[in-house]
Design a protein around this motif. Structure first.
Motif, PDB file in Angstrom:
ATOM      1  N   ALA A 148       0.838  -1.207   0.000  1.00 17.92           N
ATOM      2  CA  ALA A 148       0.000   0.000   0.000  1.00 17.92           C
ATOM      3  C   ALA A 148       0.871   1.254   0.000  1.00 17.92           C
ATOM      4  CB  ALA A 148      -0.924  -0.017   1.220  1.00 17.92           C
ATOM      5  N   MET A 149       1.928   1.234   0.799  1.00 16.31           N
ATOM      6  CA  MET A 149       2.816   2.406   0.867  1.00 16.31           C
ATOM      7  C   MET A 149       3.516   2.632  -0.461  1.00 16.31           C
ATOM      8  SD  MET A 149       4.222   4.926   2.506  1.00 16.31           S
ATOM      9  CE  MET A 149       4.002   4.728   4.271  1.00 16.31           C
ATOM     10  N   ARG A 150       4.097   1.574  -1.005  1.00 15.75           N
ATOM     11  CA  ARG A 150       4.866   1.729  -2.248  1.00 15.75           C
ATOM     12  C   ARG A 150       3.972   2.121  -3.422  1.00 15.75           C
ATOM     13  NH1 ARG A 150       7.965  -3.164  -0.217  1.00 15.75           N
ATOM     14  NH2 ARG A 150       6.472  -4.431  -1.385  1.00 15.75           N
ATOM     15  N   GLU A 151       2.828   1.466  -3.517  1.00  9.65           N
ATOM     16  CA  GLU A 151       1.928   1.785  -4.635  1.00  9.65           C
ATOM     17  C   GLU A 151       1.332   3.178  -4.447  1.00  9.65           C
ATOM     18  OE1 GLU A 151       1.906   0.022  -7.372  1.00  9.65           O
ATOM     19  OE2 GLU A 151       3.346  -1.288  -6.341  1.00  9.65           O
ATOM     20  N   GLY A 152       1.078   3.547  -3.198  1.00 13.54           N
ATOM     21  CA  GLY A 152       0.581   4.898  -2.908  1.00 13.54           C
ATOM     22  C   GLY A 152       1.596   5.949  -3.328  1.00 13.54           C
ATOM     23  N   VAL A 153       2.838   5.703  -2.998  1.00 12.37           N
ATOM     24  CA  VAL A 153       3.912   6.633  -3.367  1.00 12.37           C
ATOM     25  C   VAL A 153       3.945   6.819  -4.889  1.00 12.37           C
ATOM     26  CG1 VAL A 153       6.441   6.799  -3.520  1.00 12.37           C
ATOM     27  CG2 VAL A 153       5.338   6.264  -1.317  1.00 12.37           C
ATOM     28  N   LYS A 154       3.872   5.697  -5.585  1.00 12.52           N
ATOM     29  CA  LYS A 154       3.934   5.778  -7.050  1.00 12.52           C
ATOM     30  C   LYS A 154       2.705   6.486  -7.625  1.00 12.52           C
ATOM     31  CE  LYS A 154       6.353   1.359  -7.286  1.00 12.52           C
ATOM     32  NZ  LYS A 154       6.070  -0.054  -7.580  1.00 12.52           N
ATOM     33  N   ALA A 155       1.542   6.185  -7.042  1.00 15.14           N
ATOM     34  CA  ALA A 155       0.304   6.808  -7.534  1.00 15.14           C
ATOM     35  C   ALA A 155       0.317   8.314  -7.311  1.00 15.14           C
ATOM     36  CB  ALA A 155      -0.907   6.173  -6.853  1.00 15.14           C
ATOM     37  N   ALA A 156       1.101   8.748  -6.315  1.00 14.98           N
ATOM     38  CA  ALA A 156       1.197  10.188  -6.063  1.00 14.98           C
ATOM     39  C   ALA A 156       2.215  10.837  -6.995  1.00 14.98           C
ATOM     40  CB  ALA A 156       1.588  10.422  -4.600  1.00 14.98           C
TER      41      ALA A 156
END
Lengths: 381, 381
Positions: free
Chosen positions: A273-281
């Motif tokens: 969730a953290m890594r994908e969230g970072v990328k989505a941002a």
């Protein structure tokens, strides 16, 4: 009022019931009450370490465990291979040199994992290497080395051991100590074990004990053999950190109730969730490969100082994360998601990162990272 | 319901306000909040140690501080003089040998203090001795060595330092570190500092730092020079035991409010009450001379097993004291009166000792020791 969020890669937040357990009146370490407690946590630790061997408990922070896993196994002049892919890999090299070892250092670009073939080649070239030192999770770069692959290689050498610094890996990643053949596994209390700093742990295989029998180095406070003799009798060679061991029992109760598989799955989900969230941002994670599930290293975007991100998280939002170390200072910042951490800690961290980076003038769509994390947490992505 | 009394010579009881301070949510050790705390306790420790030099804070129990005060000052082959008048004096010898020193051991009969003249003679005979290792208070026998007299002797040798294990002395006895010239003074958290075990402390004189500059031994986790460099910048080389340092600040507030002179006077008064109470009950104290004010070692009377006294105190009255060690096992038992201890703890201990010994069949007049202690506490004796 600024509420505080501790999202640094150690110390990590301590659950309230653990804080309360440690606030109980002091007990004596040479009394039946302690003996029983100590015997219980020793059994619990074997479960957590996935080993049938003793897990030694030391009154020190993690580096003390690292020191002991050099001084107890190597004699001056012995050959050691260290994997240096970050600040803590570097520490293995320094430690081995301090204790007089001849060190071959395998330099790995920060942000990358060691190529197991490079270790295989080094051992083939010099089979007299006594020990290979590596991190399961290199905290400075947030990369997880493939210790299973390394164990498969080291297993082929009867007189070589694999020593794994699992300080930010144990209780996060599924490390099968006995099944894979990790000879020495070290961890500390203040990471996934959700305790204050002050305890180091070391599991030691029979193969490693055989090496220890031959080693000649000055190990007194961190004398593993003396500790094993004592700890098998439910005592310690020197005064143990009693309150932390009281807390440890509480932590083990929490972890056992959750179950090992669930603990690993939770960390994997939060890390995703953290890594994908970072990328989505619109940001990028620093590791080029094998990102660790213990923490995420995020690259500071073009024109933004990573140290400013780290500092603003603290001053504006009460959130303690970590910056980059050495040449990564200013280039990355790091957010932990190990230990007493749940979905909304990750969402909170992502929201704060978005706000701080936008505040520093970099274009970011507020909520974009958060939304992605929400999807993952809800199991829809 | 069996109420518990912790009267062992460490860990000692922790004041409730200190337990609560340590139960506060975890803070990060690389953050301004910790820096401020650390700078404050460093200043407080200088006051407590009566020194202008840095007092290093280590994440370890006391033996870690002892190890560092060997490994940082001696090179293999260096000569050391150890005073062995008990279990902890013996530890100095073992440590020095572990780190390759040539050890001259001054054996002192257990229960007696070292004759300073013997140290003077040893140094005269071999002025190349680099360091003299001694206990200010030998916990196994409850004897206080005369470290002031030893300092006067060692002062005469420009390249010899005096290293004092003050683990059960600091905060009990008036040790004038700088004024007397005690080069290295070690203590631990779980004695007069009223904290759980897990912190070791070391003050180091300029003379000792000069010796450290020449020393070649493997000191990594307990590397005093590296710690000094870091701690002068309000940080630590390795992760500090954060919760214990939070508790330490609370302890220092308590001690500063009481005042150093009052702290020493309280311990002296309680120790006198205990010793005179013991004698008035018809028992005898073990030390032949210079009894320590930290704890009292009581000789088991004719026909009574000292271990039975120690065990019955626990099982019958919930009181954890200590037995004798090595050849003193069964011959003595020990009761601490250092740290968070007041008059009624001493009275309670005396009452319990009277009851247990009478219970074991030895004729004792109940209340006789208690009455004497009461007189002393009331200032009438």
């Amino acid at each position: 009022m600024l509420k505080r969020y501790l999202l640094a890669p150690g110390p990590t937040p301590v659950p309230p019931e653990v804080l309360l357990a440690m606030a109980r009146p002091m007990i004596h370490h040479r009394a039946p009450e302690f003996d029983k407690l100590f015997a219980e946590v020793r059994e619990d630790l074997k479960w957590l370490f996935q080993t049938r061997n003793d897990v030694l408990i030391l009154a020190a922070s993690g580096t003390g465990g690292m020191e002991g896993s050099v001084s107890n196994f190597l004699s001056p002049g012995d050959k050691a291979l260290t994997v240096n892919g970050g600040k803590f890999g570097e520490r293995w090299t320094k430690l081995c040199k301090t204790f007089g070892a001849q060190v071959t250092e395998l330099k790995v670009e920060w942000g990358r994992a060691v190529d197991p073939q490079a270790v295989a080649d080094a051992l083939k070239k010099d089979p007299s290497i006594k020990a290979v030192y590596v991190q399961a999770s290199e905290t400075s770069t947030a990369v997880a080395h493939d210790v299973k692959a390394l164990a498969d290689i080291v297993k082929g050498y009867e007189e070589t051991i694999l020593v794994v610094d699992a300080i930010t890996a144990l209780g996060v990643l599924d490390l099968k100590t006995d099944a894979w053949g990790l000879d020495v596994v070290i961890t500390g209390s203040q990471k996934a074990l959700m305790l204050p700093p002050g305890l180091a742990f070391a599991s030691v295989s029979e193969k490693a004990w055989r090496l220890a029998d031959k080693a000649k180095n000055a190990a007194f406070y961190f004398n593993f053999k003396r500790e094993r003799e004592n700890q098998q009798k439910s005592t310690t060679a020197y005064t143990p950190a009693v309150s932390l061991i009281l807390g440890l029992k509480e932590v083990m109760n929490i972890l056992k109730a959750e179950g090992l598989e669930a603990v690993f799955a939770r960390h994997a989900m939060l890390a995703t969730a953290m890594r994908e969230g970072v990328k989505a941002a619109g940001l990028s994670i620093f590791p080029q490969e094998r990102p660790s599930d213990a923490l995420t290293a995020i690259s500071a975007p073009e024109g933004v100082d990573g140290q400013a991100v780290y500092k603003n998280l603290r001053t504006q939002y009460g959130m303690t994360a970590a910056g980059g170390q050495d040449h990564l200072k200013g280039k990355i910042f790091r957010i932990s998601h190990m230990g007493y951490i749940d979905s909304f800690d990750v969402i909170t961290a992502l929201a704060a990162v978005e706000m701080v980076i936008k505040g520093l003038g970099y274009p970011i769509k507020l909520g974009s990272g958060v939304a992605k994390a929400q999807e993952i947490i809800m199991g829809k992505s």
